[in-house]
Design a protein around this motif. Structure first.
Motif, PDB file in Angstrom:
ATOM      1  N   UNK A  26     -39.228 -33.540   4.828  1.00  0.00           N
ATOM      2  CA  UNK A  26     -39.285 -34.810   3.617  1.00  0.00           C
ATOM      3  C   UNK A  26     -40.645 -34.686   2.913  1.00  0.00           C
ATOM      4  N   UNK A  27     -40.331 -35.324   1.666  1.00  0.00           N
ATOM      5  CA  UNK A  27     -40.968 -35.206   0.417  1.00  0.00           C
ATOM      6  C   UNK A  27     -41.025 -35.954  -0.389  1.00  0.00           C
ATOM      7  N   UNK A  28     -42.519 -36.390  -1.205  1.00  0.00           N
ATOM      8  CA  UNK A  28     -42.929 -37.559  -1.573  1.00  0.00           C
ATOM      9  C   UNK A  28     -42.368 -37.683  -2.976  1.00  0.00           C
ATOM     10  N   UNK A  29     -42.395 -35.634  -3.618  1.00  0.00           N
ATOM     11  CA  UNK A  29     -41.689 -35.715  -4.944  1.00  0.00           C
ATOM     12  C   UNK A  29     -39.664 -36.293  -5.053  1.00  0.00           C
ATOM     13  N   UNK A  30     -39.374 -35.904  -5.815  1.00  0.00           N
ATOM     14  CA  UNK A  30     -37.898 -35.866  -6.041  1.00  0.00           C
ATOM     15  C   UNK A  30     -37.588 -34.528  -5.729  1.00  0.00           C
ATOM     16  N   UNK A  31     -36.122 -33.651  -5.534  1.00  0.00           N
ATOM     17  CA  UNK A  31     -36.145 -32.522  -5.607  1.00  0.00           C
ATOM     18  C   UNK A  31     -35.887 -31.936  -6.287  1.00  0.00           C
ATOM     19  N   UNK A  32     -36.980 -30.884  -6.677  1.00  0.00           N
ATOM     20  CA  UNK A  32     -37.211 -30.256  -7.630  1.00  0.00           C
ATOM     21  C   UNK A  32     -36.912 -29.020  -7.320  1.00  0.00           C
ATOM     22  N   UNK A  58     -38.034 -38.607  -0.926  1.00  0.00           N
ATOM     23  CA  UNK A  58     -38.591 -39.874  -1.438  1.00  0.00           C
ATOM     24  C   UNK A  58     -37.859 -41.227  -0.400  1.00  0.00           C
ATOM     25  N   UNK A  59     -38.034 -41.327   0.853  1.00  0.00           N
ATOM     26  CA  UNK A  59     -37.236 -42.032   1.195  1.00  0.00           C
ATOM     27  C   UNK A  59     -37.948 -43.307   1.813  1.00  0.00           C
TER      28      UNK A  59
END
Length: 626
Positions: A26-32, A58-59
C-alpha cells in the motif's frame, strides 16, 4: 514471463495465475515502476526473491473496501507513505496547503491523507486484525522514534505506536525487507522477528534485549523536558552507524517499548548494481495516462542514481538518519548499461539530466576506516574543517562522466544533484573543476552555500563563508581560462536556527553585492529527525548543548524572507522594519550600498509607475480599437 508492471487489480493477478499475493504493498504515491521510487525497488527486489507482490496505490482511506482489492495476503501488508513525508508533500513551510502533488496522477492534490502511513495502517487493521504490517519509506524512517512534528507543533510518539504496525524498516530497506520476508515465509511469528538489523519493533518485554542496549528517556520525560529530548536526540544521532551503532530502547506508558535495532549494513557495489538492474518498467503505470501521467517522473526519467549516503553532515538534512553517512556506489558498468537503456527511449533528446545522488561528487567513503569501524561519532568529515583523514579524489567520477559522454546519442551530461563545493575546494587538483565547467554546466551552476554568516553556517553544519568565496574565485578563474561565460546560482536559506535579523541583513547585503535576487526564497522547514529541527523545537544544539536563537515568530520570519528579496516593492515595508529593528538605517538612502530608497521617494516612484501603467493600458486599448 514478459516484463510487466506488478498487479494493481485482481484481473492482473489472475493473468499471472496467482490465487493469493504474498505481500500487498500500500503506497501513498501513484504507482511508478522506476528505481527513483522506493516502493518500486522493494517490490521488484521481493519479486526477484520469488515473492508475489501486488500494489494498491493511493487507496481511498475513507472506504474500508479500498484495502481489500486482493484479499488477505499470505505473509503481510507493506505500507509506505510515499517518496516524501506526506506532511511535507501537502504543506508549505507556512503550513498552507500546496496546490499540486507531483507524485499523484495529473499532479492532483488530496489523493493521500495527512500522516499517510499511520492512516493506511489503521485502515488495514480495521479489516485484517492479525495480518503482519511492515512499514517503511522516508515517513516511517524519520518518525521511527519520538519526534517533533512541526505541523501539530508537538512531540509525537514513534510512528510504530500510532500506526500499530508490527515492524518498521528504516533506511533504504533492501537488506531488512528480504530478511523479514524470509522469516515470515519460514513460519516465524511477526512478534518474534526482533533480530533484523535496520528495523524497529514494539514490545512489552525487553528482558531479551542485549545488555549493551541503550535505554532512552521515556516519552513522558521527553514531552515535559525539551533538554531531555535534545539529549535523547543526540544519543540517537550517535547510533546511526551500522558498525558502531547500539540498540536503542524508548519506553512508553503501559509497559510498552519501541526497540530500534542497529542500522542495516551498507550495500556493496555488487548489491547496488543488482538493485538498480532489476526489471523496472521505468515509468508510471499506463492507467494514469488519461490523467496526464505522474509529473514526478519528468525529473528522474533521464537521470542516473550513482550513489547513496552523504558524509556532508548538513544539520537541516535528514540523510544521516535515513541513508547514513557511508557512501554506497554503483559500478561504471551498471551506470553505463542504464544510460544506454535511457538512450533507447523514444522521447530521449540526447541529454542525461543528472548523474549523482544526495551529493553528486562523492564516489567513495570519506576514509578507509568507515567500512570496518564506522563513522566518527564526535566529528564530521568536512565540518568545520576537512578531516586530516578525508580522502579527496574526483578521478573515478571524472572517468565515469567521460564514459557517459562517449555513449552514442548522448549530447550532454548534466549534474543537477548538487556539487559539494567545499569538497571541490579541498581537492588540490583542478581536474574535476575543469571537467565540470567544460562539459557539465549549462550556463549556470547551482550550489548551496545556504548563508553568508559564519554564526549561522556553524549551526547549519556548513563551512565558513570564506570557503565558498574560495570556490567562487576558482570557478570564475576556470571559466575565464576556458573562455566560457557561466554563472553560479546560490541556494540560500532564511530563518534557520541561529539566524537573527542581524544575520538576515548581512545576507541581504551579500545579495546586493552579488547583484543577484533569488526568484524563490527557501525558508527553513523543520522536518522530522534533523539536527536543525531539534534546535528549532528545543532551542538547544543537540551536539554541543549550547542555547540557540530560533526565529519562530511568523512576522520575524516574513521580515527575514523579505530581506532576501529586498528589491521587490511588495517587501519594502518589511525590509524597512527589519532595518529599523537592527539599527541599519544606513542602508536606506541613495548610495550604492543602500537596499531601499527613502519612503517619500518610494511613494513618488510608485505613483509614477502607476501612472505609467495606466497610460500603457490606455494606449493598448486605443491601438486595439484601431
Amino acid at each position: 514471463m514478459e516484463r510487466d508492471y506488478l498487479p494493481i487489480c485482481m484481473e492482473d493477478m489472475k493473468k499471472r495465475g496467482w490465487t493469493q499475493a504474498d505481500f500487498v504493498f500500500v503506497i501513498g504515491d501513484a504507482y511508478v515502476d522506476h528505481p527513483s521510487f522506493g516502493p518500486a525497488i522493494i517490490s521488484r527486489l521481493l519479486e526477484r526473491y520469488g515473492y508475489k507482490v501486488c500494489m494498491i496505490a493511493q487507496p481511498d482511506w475513507k472506504n474500508d473496501k479500498s484495502i481489500d482489492v486482493f484479499g488477505r495476503p499470505r505473509l503481510g501488508f507493506l505500507v509506505c507513505g510515499g517518496n516524501m513525508d506526506s506532511m511535507v508533500n501537502h504543506y508549505s513551510v507556512s503550513k498552507k496547503r500546496r496546490q499540486k502533488d507531483a507524485y499523484s496522477p495529473g499532479g492532483q492534490m488530496g489523493l493521500r491523507p495527512d500522516y499517510a502511513t499511520t492512516v493506511y495502517c489503521n485502515l488495514i487493521r480495521r479489516t485484517y486484525k492479525d495480518v503482519p504490517i511492515i512499514i517503511g519509506g522516508i515517513e516511517a524512517s524519520l518518525r521511527r522514534m519520538a519526534h517533533y512534528d512541526y505541523w501539530s507543533d508537538k512531540l509525537k510518539h514513534s510512528i510504530l505506536v500510532d500506526s500499530s504496525a508490527d515492524i518498521l524498516s528504516y533506511g533504504m530497506g533492501e537488506h531488512s525487507m528480504i530478511e523479514i520476508a524470509e522469516a515470515l515465509d519460514s513460519g516465524i511469528d511477526v512478534k518474534d522477528i526482533t533480530f533484523v538489523r535496520g528495523t524497529c519493533y514494539r514490545t512489552k518485554d525487553i528482558s531479551g534485549v542485549p545488555e549493551d542496549s541503550i535505554i532512552l528517556p521515556d516519552y513522558d520525560s521527553l514531552s515535559k523536558d525539551r533538554l531531555e529530548y535534545a539529549r535523547s536526540f543526540y544519543t540517537q544521532y550517535c547510533n546511526t552507524d551500522p558498525f558502531a551503532g547500539k540498540r536503542l530502547v524508548e519506553p512508553y506508558n503501559d509497559h510498552l517499548y519501541v526497540v530500534q535495532n542497529p542500522p542495516a549494513l551498507p550495500l556493496s557495489e555488487g548489491e547496488m548494481d543488482d538493485v538498480y538492474g532489476l526489471p523496472y518498467m521505468r515509468t508510471y503505470h499506463p492507467s494514469y495516462e488519461k490523467d496526464g501521467g505522474v509529473p514526478a517522473i519528468s525529473e528522474v526519467k533521464f537521470s542516473l542514481i550513482s550513489n547513496r549516503g552523504c558524509f556532508g553532515g548538513c544539520s537541516f538534512c535528514a540523510l544521516t538518519f535515513h541513508q547514513g553517512r557511508i557512501m554506497q556506489v554503483r559500478s561504471h558498468e551498471s551506470l553505463l548499461d542504464e544510460a544506454k537503456m535511457i538512450t533507447q527511449e523514444k522521447d530521449f533528446k540526447g541529454y542525461i539530466h543528472d548523474v549523482g545522488g544526495p551529493t553528486a561528487n562523492f564516489r567513495q567513503p570519506s576514509c578507509e576506516k568507515q567500512l570496518t569501524r564506522g563513522v566518527c561519532k564526535n566529528r564530521q568529515c568536512l565540518f568545520p574543517k576537512p578531516c586530516p583523514n578525508l580522502k579527496v579524489d574526483h578521478r573515478d567520477y571524472i572517468k565515469l562522466l567521460k564514459e557517459l559522454r562517449d555513449i552514442p546519442k548522448v549530447k550532454k551530461v548534466f549534474i543537477r544533484s548538487g556539487i559539494r563545493f567545499d569538497y571541490v575546494v579541498a581537492d588540490k587538483s583542478d581536474a574535476f573543476l575543469e571537467e565540470l565547467c567544460r562539459y557539465h554546466v549549462s550556463g549556470q551552476l547551482k550550489v548551496a552555500p545556504e548563508h553568508v554568516s559564519d554564526a549561522v553556517l556553524e549551526k547549519m553544519g556548513k563551512p565558513e563563508n570564506s570557503v565558498y568565496k574560495g570556490f567562487v574565485k576558482r570557478y570564475k578563474k576556470m571559466n575565464e581560462r576556458l573562455g566560457m561565460d557561466q554563472y553560479l546560482v546560490p541556494y540560500l536559506m532564511s530563518s534557520h536556527p541561529g539566524s537573527t535579523l542581524k544575520e538576515a541583513v548581512e545576507l541581504a547585503e551579500h545579495l546586493r553585492d552579488l547583484e543577484y535576487m533569488p526568484e524563490q526564497v527557501q525558508d527553513f522547514y523543520p522536518t522530522p529527525s534533523t539536527i536543525s529541527t531539534c534546535m528549532y523545537y528545543t532551542g538547544i544544539h543537540p551536539l554541543t548543548g549550547e542555547k540557540v536563537y530560533v526565529p519562530k515568530n511568523p512576522h520575524e520570519k516574513a521580515i527575514q524572507r523579505a530581506l532576501m528579496q529586498y528589491k521587490n516593492p511588495e517587501n519594502r515595508e518589511l525590509v524597512l522594519e527589519g532595518l529599523k529593528m537592527t539599527g541599519r538605517m544606513d542602508l536606506v538612502g541613495f548610495g550604492p550600498k543602500c537596499l531601499i530608497r527613502p519612503r517619500e521617494l518610494h511613494k513618488k516612484a510608485k505613483k509614477t509607475q502607476t501612472r505609467s501603467s495606466a497610460h500603457e493600458r490606455y494606449q493598448k486599448k486605443k491601438n486595439k480599437k484601431r
